[in-house]
Structure formats: structure tokens, C-alpha cells
Scaffold this motif. Structure first.
Motif, PDB file in Angstrom:
ATOM      1  N   GLU A 153      -1.373  10.219  -4.338  1.00 22.62           N
ATOM      2  CA  GLU A 153      -2.356  11.278  -4.048  1.00 22.62           C
ATOM      3  C   GLU A 153      -3.349  10.828  -2.974  1.00 22.62           C
ATOM      4  N   GLN A 154      -3.529   9.505  -2.852  1.00 22.82           N
ATOM      5  CA  GLN A 154      -4.503   8.995  -1.880  1.00 22.82           C
ATOM      6  C   GLN A 154      -4.031   9.159  -0.436  1.00 22.82           C
ATOM      7  N   PHE A 155      -2.808   9.671  -0.252  1.00 23.37           N
ATOM      8  CA  PHE A 155      -2.292   9.914   1.104  1.00 23.37           C
ATOM      9  C   PHE A 155      -2.334  11.393   1.476  1.00 23.37           C
ATOM     10  N   THR A 156      -2.924  12.239   0.634  1.00 21.98           N
ATOM     11  CA  THR A 156      -2.826  13.684   0.886  1.00 21.98           C
ATOM     12  C   THR A 156      -3.960  14.203   1.771  1.00 21.98           C
ATOM     13  N   ASN A 157      -3.642  15.289   2.478  1.00 11.93           N
ATOM     14  CA  ASN A 157      -4.618  15.917   3.370  1.00 11.93           C
ATOM     15  C   ASN A 157      -5.341  17.047   2.629  1.00 11.93           C
ATOM     16  N   PRO A 158      -6.236  17.768   3.316  1.00 14.50           N
ATOM     17  CA  PRO A 158      -7.033  18.779   2.594  1.00 14.50           C
ATOM     18  C   PRO A 158      -6.211  19.886   1.929  1.00 14.50           C
ATOM     19  N   THR A 161       0.831  -1.209   0.000  1.00 17.17           N
ATOM     20  CA  THR A 161       0.000   0.000   0.000  1.00 17.17           C
ATOM     21  C   THR A 161       0.864   1.258   0.000  1.00 17.17           C
ATOM     22  N   LEU A 162       2.011   1.181   0.682  1.00 18.64           N
ATOM     23  CA  LEU A 162       2.913   2.335   0.785  1.00 18.64           C
ATOM     24  C   LEU A 162       3.898   2.402  -0.388  1.00 18.64           C
ATOM     25  N   GLN A 205      -0.438  13.438   4.294  1.00 18.53           N
ATOM     26  CA  GLN A 205      -0.864  13.465   5.697  1.00 18.53           C
ATOM     27  C   GLN A 205       0.240  12.861   6.551  1.00 18.53           C
ATOM     28  N   GLY A 206       0.560  13.520   7.673  1.00 14.52           N
ATOM     29  CA  GLY A 206       1.678  13.090   8.505  1.00 14.52           C
ATOM     30  C   GLY A 206       1.599  11.639   8.931  1.00 14.52           C
ATOM     31  N   GLY A 207       0.397  11.158   9.170  1.00 12.52           N
ATOM     32  CA  GLY A 207       0.248   9.774   9.600  1.00 12.52           C
ATOM     33  C   GLY A 207       0.797   8.781   8.593  1.00 12.52           C
ATOM     34  N   PHE A 208       0.672   9.100   7.318  1.00 11.66           N
ATOM     35  CA  PHE A 208       1.216   8.186   6.305  1.00 11.66           C
ATOM     36  C   PHE A 208       2.744   8.257   6.274  1.00 11.66           C
TER      37      PHE A 208
END
Lengths: 159, 159
Positions: free
Chosen positions: B63-68, B40-41, B73-76
Motif C-alpha cells: 500500500e505504501q507504493f500507491t498514488n492518490p 523494499t520492493l 504509482q508508475g514509478g514503483f
């Protein structure tokens, strides 16, 4: 979730959803889809209380998040906790502000199997710019699987 | 990557890949696919040195890991760091042992855009059961985007 209306339950403040602004509220009211990261994690709002700075969200931990021994890789639990604590703060912000996470600390208490996980986040202290957050993640049996703290920094959205 | 053979570069020890056992080595030699989380990563091994307890891996931040606001996103990033530090330790373990992460601390130094990110992980101290790990993640320009530490606990694989 407010089971009467089917909409996410909000706090007892006098503001209504329609009075609020910002990306989280746009997501709640359906004006914006969830962020790609939130969608990837199966993010779903359960309840918010902006006056208390608390939020409850649910995630769908899919098989695509599992490690070689079949449990959810801790990093994805960290991603869920980040997407629990961050929104707890962002829902208190006016439009045009965002609060990136500066640091994140996670403790993994128990293995988590794929399925629905519930995150509860809260603003521990909200400063003018620097904010301290805390959160926890529970499994389907209600037992804690991970806890976390984070520091976030309020800033204007620059696009 | 060993550019001569096209295989991941390994350390200068006398063991060969074929002598080693365990899930990471099975992934390296293609006997097992990467874990679902690693896939996934976009996890890809670049180089390992089991004697030094170091590893270099690459990720594909989609792109599926991005925030608004359009950054990862930091979690990823935390998930990538977990999947950098964990393997640095696991590659030193015999077959039948695994090392779940007990806790994870991440500092987010700069925003990360979607694309290739490189993780470098190392075993800071390997005890009989408790191990301390460190890692960092760099962007396409070679600048650090996040650093992390973790504690892991060696245990037998229970299925």
C-alpha cells in the motif's frame, strides 16, 4: 519554499491556494496527507507555479532505496521523477480529474547517494487529454543525477 | 521455482549455482541478503537461466507504493522493472563487475493494484560493455501491467 511564511512558494497568478481544488492542492494545504507513494519517497513540496506548469519538490532518498553497490537504485530515481512530473500537471487540473502516466523515459546521468534530492518538473505541452512532461533530479551538490520525460493522459477520477 | 527442491529454478547449463560468483548469485544462495532496494520492493527470485540471459522475479507491491487514486504509482513499477532487467544481466557477469542502468523506458499498460507482481527480464543484446535489456511486469491475473526496455553499461565495481 517561501521563507517568510514557511509555506510553499506559489506563482505570481492572482489565484490563491484557497481558490484551487484537487488532490495536490489538498496535500499542499494539509487537507489531505501526501499519497502513500509520495510519503514513501519523502516527497515535500518546495514551490509551484500553476500558470507556468512548473513544480519543485524534494525527496529523501533513504538507505532502503540503495542497490548492491550502495547508490540509489535507478528505479527509485524514476519513481521520484514520476512524482515530480505528475504533480506538475495535476496541480493544473480541476477537482475530479487525474492524469495517469502512460510512459516514462529516464536517463541516469550520475550515481545518486542517499540524501536529499530535488526534483523540478514542467508541463511541456498540455493538450485536452494528452500531455507531455519533462523533469530533472539534482543531488545535494546541485549537479543533475537524472532527467526524464513522460506522457500523461487526463481522465476523470473513477473510484 | 523448482518445486522439488524449493530452490529457484535455474537453466539447463552444466554450471551449478556453487560455480557462479557475483552479487546476484550470493543473494540466490543466501550468502548475502537482497539489496536494500530489492528488499523494499519485496523482490524474490523465481527462476533464472543465465545461458539465455533471462530471469523471473516476484515483487510485493505494498500500500505504501500507491498514488492518490489507490493504484501503484508508475514509478514503483519502473523500480520493479529496473530490478528485473538489471539482475537478468548481472547474473551473467563475473564477480567484480556491475552493470548500472544508463536509461530506462517504461510503458504503463494497465493500472496495478497492490499485491504480488511478477517480472520477467531478458538480455536482448549483450555487448562487451553496452547491453540492451527488456522486461515486463504482470499482475495476479496474468495480464501485463507494464513493459520496459533499458540500456546498461558493464563496469568494474568501485567502492
Amino acid at each position: 519554499m517561501d521563507t517568510h511564511t514557511g509555506r510553499p512558494a506559489t506563482g505570481t497568478g492572482t489565484d490563491t491556494d484557497a481558490d484551487r481544488r484537487g488532490p495536490i492542492w489538498d496535500m499542499i494545504t494539509g487537507r489531505l496527507p501526501p499519497s502513500p507513494a509520495a510519503a514513501t519517497l519523502g516527497w515535500q513540496l518546495v514551490a509551484v507555479d500553476p500558470e507556468q506548469g512548473t513544480i519543485e519538490v524534494a525527496f529523501e532518498a533513504g538507505e532502503q532505496f540503495t542497490n548492491p553497490v550502495g547508490v540509489v537504485q535507478g528505479g527509485f530515481l524514476a519513481a521520484m521523477l514520476d512524482d515530480t512530473m505528475g504533480p506538475a500537471l495535476v496541480l493544473t487540473l480541476p477537482a475530479g480529474q487525474f492524469a495517469p502516466t502512460l510512459d516514462l523515459q529516464v536517463q541516469f546521468l550520475r550515481p545518486a547517494r542517499p540524501g536529499r534530492l530535488v526534483g523540478r518538473g514542467r508541463v511541456v505541452r498540455r493538450g485536452r487529454e494528452v500531455c507531455f512532461l519533462a523533469g530533472e533530479l539534482t543531488g545535494p551538490d546541485g549537479r543533475l543525477v537524472a532527467t526524464a520525460t513522460a506522457t500523461a493522459y487526463i481522465q476523470p477520477i473513477r473510484r
